[in-house]
Design an enzyme around this catalytic site. Structure first.
Site, PDB file in Angstrom:
ATOM      1  N   GLN A 182      -4.360-115.041   9.215  1.00  0.00           N
ATOM      2  CA  GLN A 182      -3.018-115.534   8.464  1.00  0.00           C
ATOM      3  C   GLN A 182      -2.152-115.820   9.505  1.00  0.00           C
ATOM      4  O   GLN A 182      -1.500-114.765   9.698  1.00  0.00           O
ATOM      5  CB  GLN A 182      -2.787-114.731   7.239  1.00  0.00           C
TER       6      GLN A 182
ATOM      7  N   SER B 248       3.755-114.300   9.954  1.00  0.00           N
ATOM      8  CA  SER B 248       4.811-113.482  10.775  1.00  0.00           C
ATOM      9  C   SER B 248       4.946-113.841  12.196  1.00  0.00           C
ATOM     10  O   SER B 248       3.790-114.300  12.731  1.00  0.00           O
ATOM     11  CB  SER B 248       4.357-112.020  10.915  1.00  0.00           C
TER      12      SER B 248
ATOM     13  N   SER C 258      -3.720-110.280  11.630  1.00  0.00           N
ATOM     14  CA  SER C 258      -4.778-109.411  11.301  1.00  0.00           C
ATOM     15  C   SER C 258      -6.338-110.281  11.474  1.00  0.00           C
ATOM     16  O   SER C 258      -6.391-111.000  11.067  1.00  0.00           O
ATOM     17  CB  SER C 258      -5.011-108.745   9.803  1.00  0.00           C
TER      18      SER C 258
ATOM     19  N   GLU D  66      -1.529-111.712  -2.268  1.00  0.00           N
ATOM     20  CA  GLU D  66      -1.792-110.786  -1.598  1.00  0.00           C
ATOM     21  C   GLU D  66      -1.091-109.239  -2.085  1.00  0.00           C
ATOM     22  O   GLU D  66      -1.955-108.230  -2.140  1.00  0.00           O
ATOM     23  CB  GLU D  66      -1.219-110.978   0.016  1.00  0.00           C
TER      24      GLU D  66
ATOM     25  N   SER E  89       7.327-105.990   3.170  1.00  0.00           N
ATOM     26  CA  SER E  89       7.816-104.674   3.174  1.00  0.00           C
ATOM     27  C   SER E  89       7.987-104.244   1.739  1.00  0.00           C
ATOM     28  O   SER E  89       8.421-105.017   0.893  1.00  0.00           O
ATOM     29  CB  SER E  89       8.769-104.135   4.108  1.00  0.00           C
TER      30      SER E  89
END
Lengths: 373, 354
Positions: A123, A126, A158, A241, A355
């Site tokens: 993905q 970021s 990731s 997610e 976050s």
């Protein structure tokens, strides 16, 4: 209000238990060996797929089973009850974007492989300068005839070193409002110009990477949705997610709670801490069942999934700490490196997928209706 | 699985919320001189006082319904002894198979009787206990306790009221040496309610009491959080509403998250009482009480904090919520006791599984 299985759900549970009794994947590799971890998860996904347990709530046209999302919860509960901490592979949330925004051709091309484990995905959201403030991302995609030319850097990606494909967000318009100039693409990871650099994490593994794009050519046919439609797509991905269903966390927590009973026996302080963790997990599990019921009724995940995520963080971090405390000295001497790694990984749960602080902003502003600054 | 309230359950909630609003005290001062008679009659007429009691005993509905009603009354910090003088004694008598005429009088609102609890052990008191308190006993003229022989139930007289912390509930001492005539039986059988409370029935009543107390706490959390959110939207400092500050937003978002968790475990606890075995229902009840005691106290404290100096004043309702929360949290033990019970139940279960 009904927490009991319907006859179909009960039959599913029985069939699943029978299957799990003969298909235990064995203990997972240590959390700090990311290559072994990836291979283990991929094999487990293929085994599950062959057994007919992947994509339960996905359309059968793309390899799923057309069941409602409650079945995913039953699946996770049963894995946990069988002591299998490795739950459903996280096929869900990237695929949801392709399902919602892709063309029929794109769905046919990508979704079956995503479910059956033939292809691995990462993905590309970021960036070094775009973490919580994702909409300020700067990786650019310039239209050039039948292709886009992509240049920029992604971070905290990731599994990028194992991925065949990337779901990428890039900027196609620098002039308008920052949320409006973002577009989504699927990008083959072997395209010339892509460099993947795994990053060593605090627990010693390499679960995520830096990914560099240097004038990477992406065919226009690999754009997902319209130009500028990347932000709502990202919102869908992140909302899924955040819902713990796809993460299968409940299976992990239940297995861990069972293991910890023995470790805390006879120590009143440890017993109270474990009971606290049990209560936190129950709240997470039961709240999730309510969220899933809303999904069955056809509601897409919204700001409420931030509450699921916040309840999940509490459970995850309570368990990570408890396991470290139970391991005690060996956690520090390195004799029990896997428990120490498990603890460190638990600290990531309040960062990945948005976050804890971003989730609180969402709850405060979009659920409680408090004014934005 | 269908983990949502049905339309009938939502209608019940709205109806009780409506009754609570209609009968609500308009200010903290009005609470102190509140007359609950009219609201009590309306609750009785709507059938709310017998929720979860079988129809053959004059009740209706499910334990889930009772939990929904308790939450609705908690939300408005309604000053009626809904749990203490209706649901808890009626369910206790029903579980023990005791005097059906008294159950009928309770669910129809004709009579208020509380349950006598030993405040040292949190067990149902007996005539031979050293002391007993009747919790949430406004307007009660008797309390149910175990007879001195330890088997059947008896009614004893209500003694002196305690000054009390919670403005919306009352606690009386029980006069254990004097039987109360609630059945019209004369002489030596004065106050005999009959029945027999075996271990399972007592455990079931205890779990029900924890689950319904937790339901009240969820309501208190809802009402308190709504008060603080409203305040944060309107109170201005530095030229802007304080609710625009992240420090306030995150504090309240955390409380909302706790409220959602509290509601989920409490809803399950009530449902479990009618659909799961006793061990599972007990575990769910302890889970609900532990969660609500822990999270509810922190939530009500945060609500006081958000109100700043106003939160310290008698007129501001923040302390009404906090006090009702502390009343509920203390009743039958705070979170530490229930965490301990959870640990015991789970390790027993684990040993059995081996």
């Amino acid at each position: 209000m009904d927490y009991d299985d319907s006859p179909d759900e009960a039959a599913f549970r029985v069939r699943l238990r029978e299957w799990l009794a003969h298909n235990d994947p064995g203990p997972p590799p240590p959390i700090n060996d990311s290559a072994a971890e990836h291979a283990y998860k991929r094999q487990w996904q293929r085994t599950l797929y062959a057994g007919g347990w992947v994509g339960l709530s996905w359309p059968s046209a793309y390899g799923g089973h057309d069941l409602n999302p409650i079945y995913e919860a039953i699946f996770n509960e049963e894995l946990g009850a069988a002591g299998i901490a490795h739950a459903a592979p996280p096929v869900g949330w990237l695929g949801r974007a392709i399902l919602a925004y892709g063309t029929e051709e794109q769905r046919q091309r990508h979704l079956p492989g995503l479910l059956n484990g033939a292809t691995s995905w990462c993905q590309g959201f970021s960036e070094p300068g775009a973490g919580s403030d994702l909409a300020s991302l700067r990786t650019s995609a310039e239209r050039d005839g039948d292709t886009y030319r992509v240049t920029g850097q992604k971070l905290w990606t990731s599994g990028a070193q194992f991925a065949d494909w990337c779901l990428l967000l890039a900027r196609t318009d620098r002039d308008g409002p920052k949320h409006k100039g973002i577009t989504a693409f699927t990008v083959r990871m072997d395209t010339p110009g892509i460099t993947v650099r795994p990053m060593k994490q605090a627990w010693g593994g390499t679960r995520f990477c830096e990914v560099f794009f240097d004038d990477v050519k992406v065919p226009v046919t690999d754009r997902i949705g319209d130009e500028g439609a990347g932000w709502p797509l990202a919102t869908v991905v992140l909302a899924y997610e955040r819902g713990p269903s796809e993460l299968g966390v409940i299976a992990t927590y239940r297995a861990e709670l069972r293991t910890l009973i023995g470790a805390s026996a006879g120590d009143p302080v440890a017993e109270e801490a474990l009971a606290r963790a049990y209560v936190a997990v129950e709240a997470c599990r039961l709240h999730l069942l309510e969220s899933l019921t809303r999904r069955v009724r056809g509601e897409a995940p919204g700001p409420g999934s931030s509450v699921d995520k916040l309840l999940m963080i509490r459970s995850e971090q309570a368990l990570g700490s408890l396991e470290f405390d139970a391991a005690s000295v060996p956690g520090v001497t390195g004799a029990d490196a896997s428990t120490a790694s498990r603890y460190l990984w638990s600290r990531a749960s309040s960062v990945y997928g948005g976050s804890e602080q971003i989730q609180r902003n969402i709850v405060a502003q979009r659920i409680l209706g408090l004014p934005r600054t | 699985m269908d983990v949502q309230f049905s339309e009938e359950e939502l209608l019940l909630r709205d109806s009780i919320l409506g009754q609570a609003d209609k009968g609500a005290a308009s200010s903290v001062a009005a609470l102190e001189s509140y007359d609950d008679a009219a609201l009590w009659d309306r609750l009785a007429a709507s059938g709310a006082l017998g929720l979860g009691i079988s129809e053959t005993l004059g009740g209706a509905g499910s334990v889930t319904d009772a939990s929904i009603a308790a939450t609705a009354l908690g939300r408005a910090t309604t000053p009626v002894p809904y749990l203490g003088c209706a649901l808890l004694p009626a369910h206790l008598l029903a579980l023990a198979g005791a005097d059906p005429a008294l159950i009928d009088a309770l669910v129809s609102g004709r009579r208020r009787v509380a349950v006598g609890i030993d405040p040292h052990t949190w067990a149902i008191a007996s005539e031979s206990s050293a002391t007993a308190l009747a919790w949430d006993s406004a307007g009660a003229d008797a309390a149910v306790v175990r007879g001195a022989d330890g088997r059947g139930l008896v009614a004893v007289a209500i003694g002196t009221p305690t000054p009390g912390l919670d403005l919306t509930r009352r606690v009386h001492r029980c006069n254990l040496s004097r039987r109360a005539d609630v059945t019209g039986r004369p002489g030596a059988h004065r106050g005999d309610l009959g029945g027999a409370l075996d271990g399972d029935a007592e455990q079931r009543w205890y779990a029900l009491t924890l689950a319904l107390t937790a339901a009240d706490m969820v309501g208190v959390m809802e009402g308190a959080l709504a008060l603080a959110v409203e305040h944060a939207k309107t109170r201005e400092q530095f030229g802007v509403p304080i609710g625009s500050f992240q420090a306030i937003q995150h504090l309240l978002a955390e409380q909302h998250t706790s409220l959602e968790g509290a509601r989920s475990v409490t809803t399950y606890a009530a449902w479990s009482l009618q659909h799961r075995g006793l061990d599972d229902a007990r575990l769910a009840a302890h889970t609900a009480k532990a969660y609500c005691a822990d999270a509810g106290k922190r939530l009500c404290e945060a609500v006081v904090q958000v109100h700043g100096g106003m939160g310290m004043t008698w007129e501001c309702r923040a302390h009404v919520f906090l006090k009702r929360m502390m009343f509920d949290r203390t009743f039958l033990g705070d979170e530490h006791l229930h965490f301990r019970r959870i640990a015991e139940l789970r390790s027993r279960e684990a040993r059995r599984g081996l």
